[in-house]
Design an enzyme around this catalytic site. Structure first.
Site, PDB file in Angstrom:
ATOM      1  N   ASP A  77      -7.897   1.361  -3.443  1.00 33.22           N
ATOM      2  CA  ASP A  77      -8.863   1.621  -2.372  1.00 33.22           C
ATOM      3  C   ASP A  77      -9.426   3.028  -2.561  1.00 33.22           C
ATOM      4  OD1 ASP A  77     -10.355   1.691  -0.055  1.00 33.22           O
ATOM      5  OD2 ASP A  77      -8.725   1.017   1.244  1.00 33.22           O
TER       6      ASP A  77
ATOM      7  N   GLU B   7     -11.460  -1.408  -4.179  1.00 30.88           N
ATOM      8  CA  GLU B   7     -11.878  -1.621  -2.789  1.00 30.88           C
ATOM      9  C   GLU B   7     -12.739  -0.460  -2.297  1.00 30.88           C
ATOM     10  OE1 GLU B   7      -9.928  -2.201   1.679  1.00 30.88           O
ATOM     11  OE2 GLU B   7      -8.700  -2.539  -0.101  1.00 30.88           O
TER      12      GLU B   7
ATOM     13  N   HIS C 231      -2.772   0.312  -3.818  1.00 30.48           N
ATOM     14  CA  HIS C 231      -3.617   0.887  -2.763  1.00 30.48           C
ATOM     15  C   HIS C 231      -4.082   2.290  -3.161  1.00 30.48           C
ATOM     16  CE1 HIS C 231      -3.868   3.315   1.095  1.00 30.48           C
ATOM     17  NE2 HIS C 231      -4.876   2.482   1.233  1.00 30.48           N
TER      18      HIS C 231
ATOM     19  N   GLN D  50       0.829  -1.209   0.000  1.00 30.13           N
ATOM     20  CA  GLN D  50       0.000   0.000   0.000  1.00 30.13           C
ATOM     21  C   GLN D  50       0.860   1.254   0.000  1.00 30.13           C
ATOM     22  OE1 GLN D  50      -2.624   0.043   3.364  1.00 30.13           O
ATOM     23  NE2 GLN D  50      -1.058  -0.538   4.826  1.00 30.13           N
TER      24      GLN D  50
ATOM     25  N   LYS E 173     -10.122  -7.240   7.834  1.00 27.88           N
ATOM     26  CA  LYS E 173      -9.297  -6.186   8.430  1.00 27.88           C
ATOM     27  C   LYS E 173      -8.965  -6.616   9.844  1.00 27.88           C
ATOM     28  CE  LYS E 173      -9.103  -2.001   6.948  1.00 27.88           C
ATOM     29  NZ  LYS E 173      -9.453  -0.653   6.499  1.00 27.88           N
TER      30      LYS E 173
ATOM     31  N   GLN F  22     -12.126  -7.833   2.470  1.00 28.72           N
ATOM     32  CA  GLN F  22     -10.969  -7.565   3.310  1.00 28.72           C
ATOM     33  C   GLN F  22     -11.276  -8.002   4.735  1.00 28.72           C
ATOM     34  OE1 GLN F  22      -7.731  -4.543   5.196  1.00 28.72           O
ATOM     35  NE2 GLN F  22      -9.158  -3.642   3.767  1.00 28.72           N
TER      36      GLN F  22
ATOM     37  N   ASP G  19     -14.902  -3.527   2.251  1.00 29.97           N
ATOM     38  CA  ASP G  19     -14.061  -3.134   3.376  1.00 29.97           C
ATOM     39  C   ASP G  19     -14.919  -2.495   4.457  1.00 29.97           C
ATOM     40  OD1 ASP G  19     -12.157  -2.249   5.155  1.00 29.97           O
ATOM     41  OD2 ASP G  19     -11.307  -0.737   3.833  1.00 29.97           O
TER      42      ASP G  19
END
Length: 414
Positions: free
Chosen positions: A239, A274, A195, A173, A332, A330, A308
């Site tokens: 993302d 994302e 990312h 990322q 997380k 994801q 996410d």
């Protein structure tokens, strides 16, 4: 093997706590500082130093199990637990949790992890960061006591089939430095990149998505022009923090067409987007991501949506997987609390045919990164996040080196 002592220390994470709500409302920059007043409860500034609590579980023979209580960069956002500061929670752990841990037998990980993950203290579940750190330490203690890797403990206790351990793709990322950091990723041939941190419509996505499309084209050409090996074909993973929904006012057809344009621009590389939508609640976010996932599948698109925000807990992940609200979810890791839930989430996604991305946050530590990498390997996630930090090299080194060590060691024994 029993725990005879618990040592707690304040630790530092690889990044910062950021007030996501204030940033989405347009907070300006002054260097790496954000300008303006925080709006999320607990924050004293929009960006502040990341903190963690290191847990050391001392066993009877002097062996130590290590774990770090850490929370995500955007704490307090998207339905998460509030800001996690060491000074607030070390006294709590000392008083309420340490006495319970002393005397526990770490011969098995799973029963203990489930106990502390579900623990109710003063009428409440423990903060996700506390559950995260304690269960890491328990897993590490079990592995160290048995003289095997954490991956081997997980595979044995969760009945994951297979004797060999294999590498999984690593996702790097970039943070805001989406150009120079992308170059680092290309040089190191990261499996998944970059990312890009597209968290503001006007300055990063474009009101019609034009800024992101320009960036995707730049990234495509950068790889084609600078890759050393012609067979280096990374997956793009960008993302966007719900900004596509904001830019197109949640018009499904417009969002769908824009995603197809992203896919076309990225070719010949595959692309994942994302968090295209964040409605501010789980139900709305799930609905839109489910609809878009089906539309993309029906037209034969290979673009993958990654869920996410609002897909935080094990229960959330199971719901999104059941509803096929995203091609990839994801996981997380700090948001799930106990790392036992990380193992269960990966296994559940794999069983449902949904991509299992063992993620996390830049705001973790080297210890939590190593622990979750072991779990990702054991349970065969489709990709693993390079963490902590946004500098690329450091997180990539920590995760990739741990992966290589664990695989070599576990395969030699198996």
């Amino acid at each position: 093997m029993k725990i005879i002592d618990v040592i707690l220390t304040k630790s530092y994470t690889g990044f910062y706590f950021d007030d996501q709500k204030a940033i989405k409302q347009g907070a300006g920059h002054d260097g790496i500082f954000y300008i303006g007043e925080p709006v999320t409860e607990g924050f004293t500034s929009i960006r502040q130093a990341g903190e963690a609590i290191s847990v050391q579980l001392v066993l009877e023979d002097g062996t130590v199990g290590y774990g770090d209580c850490a929370a995500v960069q955007y704490s307090g956002a998207g339905g998460r637990d509030p800001l996690f500061l060491a000074s607030d929670f070390i006294p709590f752990i000392e008083e309420k949790i340490k006495p319970m841990l002393i005397g526990e037998d770490v011969s098995s990980f799973r029963p203990l992890a489930e106990k502390y993950d579900k623990l109710i203290v003063d009428g409440k579940r423990l903060h996700t960061a506390i559950r995260y750190g304690i269960t890491q330490a328990l897993l590490n203690a079990t592995a160290n006591a048995k003289r095997i890797t954490m991956a081997e403990v997980i595979r044995a206790e969760y009945d994951v089939e297979g004797k060999t351990y294999e590498p999984i793709p690593v996702f790097t990322q970039s943070g805001d430095d989406r150009h120079d950091n992308a170059d680092k990723m290309i040089i190191k041939e990261a499996d998944v990149l970059p990312h890009a941190l597209i968290n503001h419509v006007e300055t990063k996505l474009g009101t019609k998505g034009e800024i992101l499309l320009e960036y995707i084209a730049w990234l495509r050409d950068r790889i084609l022009n600078h890759r050393v090996n012609a067979d280096y074909n990374p997956v793009f993973h960008i993302d966007v923090y719900g900004t596509i929904g904001l830019a197109f006012n949640y018009d499904v057809d417009k969002m769908f067409n824009y995603l197809l344009e992203c896919e076309k621009t990225a070719a010949p590389f595959r692309i994942r987007i994302e968090g295209p939508i964040d409605t501010g609640d789980r139900e709305g976010t799930l609905h839109y991501e489910k609809v878009l996932t089906k539309m993309l599948d029906d037209c034969g698109s290979k673009l993958q949506i990654v869920a996410d925000e609002w897909c935080n807990t094990l229960e959330d992940i199971k719901l999104f997987a059941d509803e096929h609200a995203g091609h990839v979810l994801q996981i997380k890791t700090p948001d799930l609390g106990g790392v036992n839930n990380v193992a269960e989430a990966i296994i559940y996604c794999n069983q449902k045919g949904v991509g299992s991305y063992c993620g996390g946050t830049c705001n973790e530590t080297d210890q939590s990164a190593k622990t979750t990498t072991n779990i990702a390997i054991a349970c065969r996630a489709i990709q693993c996040l390079a963490k902590p930090g946004m500098g690329v090299d450091e997180g990539y080194m920590i995760v990739k080196n741990e992966m290589n060590r664990v695989i070599a060691s576990a395969n030699k024994r198996s």
